[in-house]
Write a protein that holds these residues in place. Structure first.
Motif, PDB file in Angstrom:
ATOM      1  N   VAL A   1      10.450   4.538 -20.985  1.00 12.33           N
ATOM      2  CA  VAL A   1       9.861   3.844 -19.851  1.00 12.33           C
ATOM      3  C   VAL A   1       8.551   4.535 -19.545  1.00 12.33           C
ATOM      4  O   VAL A   1       8.520   5.703 -19.191  1.00 12.33           O
ATOM      5  CB  VAL A   1      10.784   3.896 -18.613  1.00 12.33           C
ATOM      6  N   GLU A   2       7.474   3.813 -19.733  1.00 12.74           N
ATOM      7  CA  GLU A   2       6.172   4.376 -19.452  1.00 12.74           C
ATOM      8  C   GLU A   2       5.623   3.725 -18.191  1.00 12.74           C
ATOM      9  O   GLU A   2       5.542   2.507 -18.111  1.00 12.74           O
ATOM     10  CB  GLU A   2       5.223   4.140 -20.629  1.00 12.74           C
ATOM     11  N   PRO A   3       5.288   4.547 -17.211  1.00 12.43           N
ATOM     12  CA  PRO A   3       4.776   3.961 -15.976  1.00 12.43           C
ATOM     13  C   PRO A   3       3.465   3.240 -16.226  1.00 12.43           C
ATOM     14  O   PRO A   3       2.506   3.817 -16.699  1.00 12.43           O
ATOM     15  CB  PRO A   3       4.573   5.166 -15.047  1.00 12.43           C
ATOM     16  N   SER A   4       3.470   1.959 -15.977  1.00 12.88           N
ATOM     17  CA  SER A   4       2.253   1.176 -16.141  1.00 12.88           C
ATOM     18  C   SER A   4       1.765   0.822 -14.748  1.00 12.88           C
ATOM     19  O   SER A   4       2.305  -0.055 -14.096  1.00 12.88           O
ATOM     20  CB  SER A   4       2.548  -0.086 -16.946  1.00 12.88           C
ATOM     21  N   ALA A   5       0.783   1.539 -14.287  1.00 11.54           N
ATOM     22  CA  ALA A   5       0.213   1.319 -12.953  1.00 11.54           C
ATOM     23  C   ALA A   5       1.316   1.293 -11.899  1.00 11.54           C
ATOM     24  O   ALA A   5       1.405   0.385 -11.097  1.00 11.54           O
ATOM     25  CB  ALA A   5      -0.609   0.043 -12.923  1.00 11.54           C
ATOM     26  N   GLU A   6       2.172   2.254 -11.945  1.00 12.19           N
ATOM     27  CA  GLU A   6       3.280   2.447 -11.011  1.00 12.19           C
ATOM     28  C   GLU A   6       3.900   1.153 -10.500  1.00 12.19           C
ATOM     29  O   GLU A   6       3.319   0.433  -9.715  1.00 12.19           O
ATOM     30  CB  GLU A   6       2.842   3.341  -9.854  1.00 12.19           C
ATOM     31  N   ARG A   7       5.099   0.917 -10.943  1.00  7.86           N
ATOM     32  CA  ARG A   7       5.833  -0.279 -10.527  1.00  7.86           C
ATOM     33  C   ARG A   7       6.538  -0.009  -9.203  1.00  7.86           C
ATOM     34  O   ARG A   7       6.857   1.126  -8.874  1.00  7.86           O
ATOM     35  CB  ARG A   7       6.864  -0.644 -11.586  1.00  7.86           C
ATOM     36  N   SER A   8       6.805  -1.073  -8.486  1.00 10.87           N
ATOM     37  CA  SER A   8       7.524  -0.932  -7.223  1.00 10.87           C
ATOM     38  C   SER A   8       9.001  -0.674  -7.513  1.00 10.87           C
ATOM     39  O   SER A   8       9.498  -0.957  -8.608  1.00 10.87           O
ATOM     40  CB  SER A   8       7.379  -2.206  -6.388  1.00 10.87           C
ATOM     41  N   ALA A   9       9.699  -0.149  -6.509  1.00  7.53           N
ATOM     42  CA  ALA A   9      11.129   0.084  -6.638  1.00  7.53           C
ATOM     43  C   ALA A   9      11.853  -1.227  -6.934  1.00  7.53           C
ATOM     44  O   ALA A   9      12.801  -1.253  -7.726  1.00  7.53           O
ATOM     45  CB  ALA A   9      11.676   0.734  -5.367  1.00  7.53           C
ATOM     46  N   ALA A  10      11.394  -2.328  -6.348  1.00  8.38           N
ATOM     47  CA  ALA A  10      12.027  -3.628  -6.579  1.00  8.38           C
ATOM     48  C   ALA A  10      11.869  -4.065  -8.035  1.00  8.38           C
ATOM     49  O   ALA A  10      12.810  -4.607  -8.636  1.00  8.38           O
ATOM     50  CB  ALA A  10      11.423  -4.679  -5.648  1.00  8.38           C
ATOM     51  N   GLU A  11      10.707  -3.825  -8.623  1.00  2.00           N
ATOM     52  CA  GLU A  11      10.483  -4.181 -10.026  1.00  2.00           C
ATOM     53  C   GLU A  11      11.386  -3.364 -10.948  1.00  2.00           C
ATOM     54  O   GLU A  11      11.982  -3.901 -11.883  1.00  2.00           O
ATOM     55  CB  GLU A  11       9.023  -3.944 -10.411  1.00  2.00           C
TER      56      GLU A  11
END
Length: 57
Positions: free
Chosen positions: A5-15
């Motif tokens: 899992v690579e953070p792509s522009a920081e996802r929301s907790a809901a995503e």
């Protein structure tokens, strides 16, 4: 297939939560060891994405 899992522009907790739910649905409720590793990474990402509570003054 990579499970990283690579953070792509920081996802929301809901995503991230939606991805966790999709993982459980795909697995049929029983995670393989590879899926368990992906789940653990997703839970850490989800926790990091949660809003931080305001600190009392």
């Amino acid at each position: 297939m990579s499970t990283t899992v690579e953070p792509s522009a920081e996802r929301s907790a809901a995503e991230v939560n939606e991805e966790i739910r999709a993982l459980w649905l795909r697995s049929g409720g029983t995670l393989s060891s590879e899926q368990r590793e992906e789940y653990q990474r997703l839970v850490l990402e989800w926790a990091a994405a949660l809003p931080q509570p305001a600190k009392a003054a």
